[in-house]
Scaffold this active site. Structure first.
Site, PDB file in Angstrom:
ATOM      1  N   LEU A 165       0.822  -1.208   0.000  1.00  0.00           N
ATOM      2  CA  LEU A 165       0.000   0.000   0.000  1.00  0.00           C
ATOM      3  C   LEU A 165       0.858   1.261   0.000  1.00  0.00           C
ATOM      4  CD1 LEU A 165      -2.656  -1.087   2.652  1.00  0.00           C
ATOM      5  CD2 LEU A 165      -2.681  -1.461   0.168  1.00  0.00           C
ATOM      6  N   ASP A 166       0.294   2.328  -0.568  1.00  0.00           N
ATOM      7  CA  ASP A 166       0.982   3.620  -0.551  1.00  0.00           C
ATOM      8  C   ASP A 166       0.503   4.441   0.646  1.00  0.00           C
ATOM      9  OD1 ASP A 166      -1.496   4.669  -1.275  1.00  0.00           O
ATOM     10  OD2 ASP A 166      -0.931   5.010  -3.354  1.00  0.00           O
ATOM     11  N   THR A 167       0.913   5.693   0.713  1.00  0.00           N
ATOM     12  CA  THR A 167       0.570   6.522   1.875  1.00  0.00           C
ATOM     13  C   THR A 167      -0.914   6.850   1.972  1.00  0.00           C
ATOM     14  OG1 THR A 167       1.117   8.532   0.640  1.00  0.00           O
ATOM     15  CG2 THR A 167       2.864   7.567   2.000  1.00  0.00           C
ATOM     16  N   GLY A 213      -3.130   4.563   1.555  1.00  0.00           N
ATOM     17  CA  GLY A 213      -3.771   3.328   1.998  1.00  0.00           C
ATOM     18  C   GLY A 213      -4.334   2.484   0.866  1.00  0.00           C
ATOM     19  N   HIS A 214      -3.970   2.803  -0.374  1.00  0.00           N
ATOM     20  CA  HIS A 214      -4.412   1.928  -1.452  1.00  0.00           C
ATOM     21  C   HIS A 214      -3.203   1.355  -2.192  1.00  0.00           C
ATOM     22  CE1 HIS A 214      -4.894   5.991  -3.489  1.00  0.00           C
ATOM     23  NE2 HIS A 214      -4.039   5.392  -4.293  1.00  0.00           N
TER      24      HIS A 214
END
Length: 138
Positions: free
Chosen positions: A14-16, A18-19
């Protein structure tokens, strides 16, 4: 025939926001391509022993819906052959509820590892090596 590989989105992907990180969509697509080759009886070591390897020449990702940690997805993969040395790769990443999260299209080929050139007829070449060549035709 369209082939499918199932994947669960992991937290470290996940990225920052949240996806799912955008680069991981391509990793899922590559995973499904290798699983298709393996299911057809063409694991990496068999391809290498025959002197060829798959190459990605172009990839386009269309992001349609976000994926979050724990989401289960099905990644499709279909090779569509034409007359030349390359073939189209058509893939979708589909959530459990049927929502298409991404579409990945690309162009691939089979590289002769000794000459470093694309082989002339990838469909026929792979069919002669594969245990289940029907899986390789779109």
């Amino acid at each position: 025939m369209t082939f499918f590989a199932d994947v669960t989105v992991r937290g470290y992907e996940l990225d920052t926001q949240g996806h799912l990180n955008q680069a991981v969509y391509l990793q899922y697509a590559e995973h499904a391509r290798w699983e298709l080759l393996r299911a057809a009886g063409l694991p990496q070591e068999k391809l290498l022993a025959s002197g060829v390897g798959p190459v990605a020449l172009e990839a386009t990702v269309k992001f349609l819906r976000e994926l979050r940690g724990g989401d289960r997805v099905r990644v499709s993969c279909r090779f569509v052959y034409g007359e030349g040395k390359t073939f189209r790769i058509e893939q979708q990443i589909v959530k459990d509820d049927g929502t298409v999260a991404a579409e990945i299209t690309g162009v691939g080929g089979m590289l002769d590892l000794s000459t470093r050139r694309l082989i002339a007829d990838p469909r026929a070449y792979l069919a002669t090596l594969a245990d289940s060549p029907d899986l390789l035709t779109g």
